[in-house]
Design a protein around this motif. Structure first.
Motif, short mmCIF file in Angstrom:
data_model
loop_
_atom_site.label_atom_id
_atom_site.label_comp_id
_atom_site.label_asym_id
_atom_site.label_seq_id
_atom_site.Cartn_x
_atom_site.Cartn_y
_atom_site.Cartn_z
N ARG A 1 11.25 -5.29 -3.27
CA ARG A 1 11.93 -5.44 -4.56
C ARG A 1 12.08 -6.72 -5.34
NH1 ARG A 1 14.36 -1.52 -1.64
NH2 ARG A 1 16.30 -3.14 -1.05
N THR A 2 11.38 -7.82 -4.35
CA THR A 2 11.55 -9.22 -4.70
C THR A 2 10.04 -9.81 -4.88
OG1 THR A 2 12.45 -11.37 -4.29
CG2 THR A 2 11.86 -9.97 -2.51
N ASP A 3 9.72 -10.71 -5.78
CA ASP A 3 8.40 -11.36 -6.01
C ASP A 3 8.50 -12.74 -5.17
OD1 ASP A 3 9.97 -12.29 -7.86
OD2 ASP A 3 8.24 -11.94 -9.29
N VAL A 4 9.66 -13.12 -4.28
CA VAL A 4 9.80 -14.67 -4.08
C VAL A 4 8.81 -14.95 -2.97
CG1 VAL A 4 11.44 -15.93 -2.59
CG2 VAL A 4 12.50 -14.40 -4.48
N THR A 5 8.66 -14.01 -2.02
CA THR A 5 7.36 -14.32 -1.09
C THR A 5 6.73 -13.13 -0.85
OG1 THR A 5 7.06 -14.86 1.19
CG2 THR A 5 8.96 -13.43 0.78
N LYS A 6 5.58 -13.39 -0.50
CA LYS A 6 4.54 -12.32 -0.07
C LYS A 6 4.07 -12.42 1.45
CE LYS A 6 2.31 -11.18 -4.47
NZ LYS A 6 0.99 -11.06 -5.07
N GLN A 7 4.92 -13.13 2.09
CA GLN A 7 4.73 -13.31 3.46
C GLN A 7 6.02 -12.91 4.23
OE1 GLN A 7 4.74 -17.48 4.39
NE2 GLN A 7 2.65 -18.02 3.79
N GLY A 8 5.55 -11.83 5.40
CA GLY A 8 6.66 -10.94 6.02
C GLY A 8 6.91 -10.16 5.17
N PHE A 9 7.97 -9.39 5.48
CA PHE A 9 8.89 -8.22 5.15
C PHE A 9 10.40 -8.42 4.82
CE2 PHE A 9 5.19 -6.34 7.36
CZ PHE A 9 4.28 -5.95 6.28
N THR B 1 12.48 -4.27 1.36
CA THR B 1 11.14 -3.46 1.53
C THR B 1 11.34 -2.22 1.93
OG1 THR B 1 10.83 -4.34 3.76
CG2 THR B 1 9.73 -5.62 1.79
N ASN B 2 10.64 -1.36 1.37
CA ASN B 2 10.61 0.19 1.82
C ASN B 2 9.12 0.50 2.21
OD1 ASN B 2 12.93 -0.10 -0.54
ND2 ASN B 2 13.53 1.18 1.28
N ARG B 3 8.99 1.38 3.25
CA ARG B 3 7.74 2.18 3.63
C ARG B 3 7.71 3.55 3.19
NH1 ARG B 3 4.05 0.03 7.68
NH2 ARG B 3 5.51 -1.64 7.61
N PHE B 4 6.52 3.81 2.83
CA PHE B 4 6.33 5.07 2.54
C PHE B 4 4.91 5.42 2.70
CE2 PHE B 4 5.42 2.70 -1.27
CZ PHE B 4 4.37 3.15 -2.00
N ARG B 5 4.21 6.69 2.61
CA ARG B 5 2.78 7.01 3.05
C ARG B 5 2.49 8.00 2.00
NH1 ARG B 5 1.13 6.92 8.25
NH2 ARG B 5 2.70 6.17 9.72
N VAL B 6 0.79 7.66 1.67
CA VAL B 6 0.01 8.69 0.80
C VAL B 6 -1.06 9.22 1.54
CG1 VAL B 6 0.65 7.26 -1.31
CG2 VAL B 6 -1.17 6.65 0.03
N THR B 7 -1.36 10.41 1.28
CA THR B 7 -2.34 11.13 1.94
C THR B 7 -3.57 10.27 1.90
OG1 THR B 7 -2.62 12.52 0.37
CG2 THR B 7 -1.24 13.34 2.10
N ILE C 1 12.36 1.13 -10.98
CA ILE C 1 13.12 0.01 -11.02
C ILE C 1 11.86 -1.29 -11.03
CG2 ILE C 1 15.17 0.75 -10.10
CD1 ILE C 1 14.20 -0.27 -7.34
N PRO C 2 12.05 -2.52 -11.22
CA PRO C 2 11.43 -3.38 -11.26
C PRO C 2 11.22 -3.77 -9.49
CG PRO C 2 13.27 -4.42 -12.43
CD PRO C 2 13.43 -2.74 -11.77
N PHE C 3 9.84 -3.91 -9.55
CA PHE C 3 9.65 -4.33 -8.06
C PHE C 3 8.61 -5.69 -7.88
CE2 PHE C 3 6.37 -1.36 -9.14
CZ PHE C 3 5.12 -1.78 -8.57
N GLY C 4 8.52 -6.45 -6.85
CA GLY C 4 7.71 -7.61 -6.81
C GLY C 4 6.43 -7.33 -6.41
#
Length: 149
Positions: A76-84, A89-95, A112-115
């Motif tokens: 949900r934030t675009d401040v950093t792309k390093q780590g979680f 952050t939320n994890r989900f799966r796609v087939t 909702i807006p996300f980074g």
């Protein structure tokens, strides 16, 4: 925290052919938070298209440890792309049969807006990148507000 099978939901993103669906698997709270349950139908409800007479094969139990699906992450934030970032952050799966267009559909259905959101290779792509994919009008034909599924 240990999750039970009842804590997860399967949503139908796209029907490829009879009994072959692109599905999104996520915690119910996560799917509700991002608004995916408002756009995509539950997988069990969508299967009525394949089996209109009501008879369908016995559903197999979903073993989350052995389920063949790609894990994705949305932040949900675009401040950093390093780590979680914690609690952002939320994890989900796609087939496995999900294409890039399916991931773009999920990103465009997010209320909702996300980074950033990862793709199947793990690359973190910003929201603007996901919004550049053109979607055919019939692609998200399972919109609960507009169609009978």
């Amino acid at each position: 925290m240990v999750y039970r099978l009842d804590d997860f939901t399967q949503l139908a993103v796209r029907r490829i052919s009879r009994s072959n669906w692109v599905r999104l698997i996520a915690l119910k709270a996560t799917a509700d938070f991002y608004g995916w349950t408002e756009v995509f139908p539950r997988f069990n409800d969508a299967q009525r298209v394949d089996y209109p007479e009501g008879f369908r094969p016995m559903p197999n139990k979903l073993n989350l440890r052995r389920f063949k699906a790609h894990p994705l992450v949305i932040c949900r934030t675009d401040v950093t792309k390093q780590g979680f970032p914690v609690r952002l952050t939320n994890r989900f799966r796609v087939t496995n049969n999900a294409a890039v267009v399916d991931l773009a559909t999920i990103a465009q259905a997010t209320q909702i807006p996300f980074g950033w959101m990862t793709d199947k290779s793990g690359t973190r792509l910003c929201q603007e990148h996901w919004m550049t994919y053109p979607m055919p009008d019939s692609y998200c034909s399972f919109d609960k507000r507009a169609a009978n599924y």
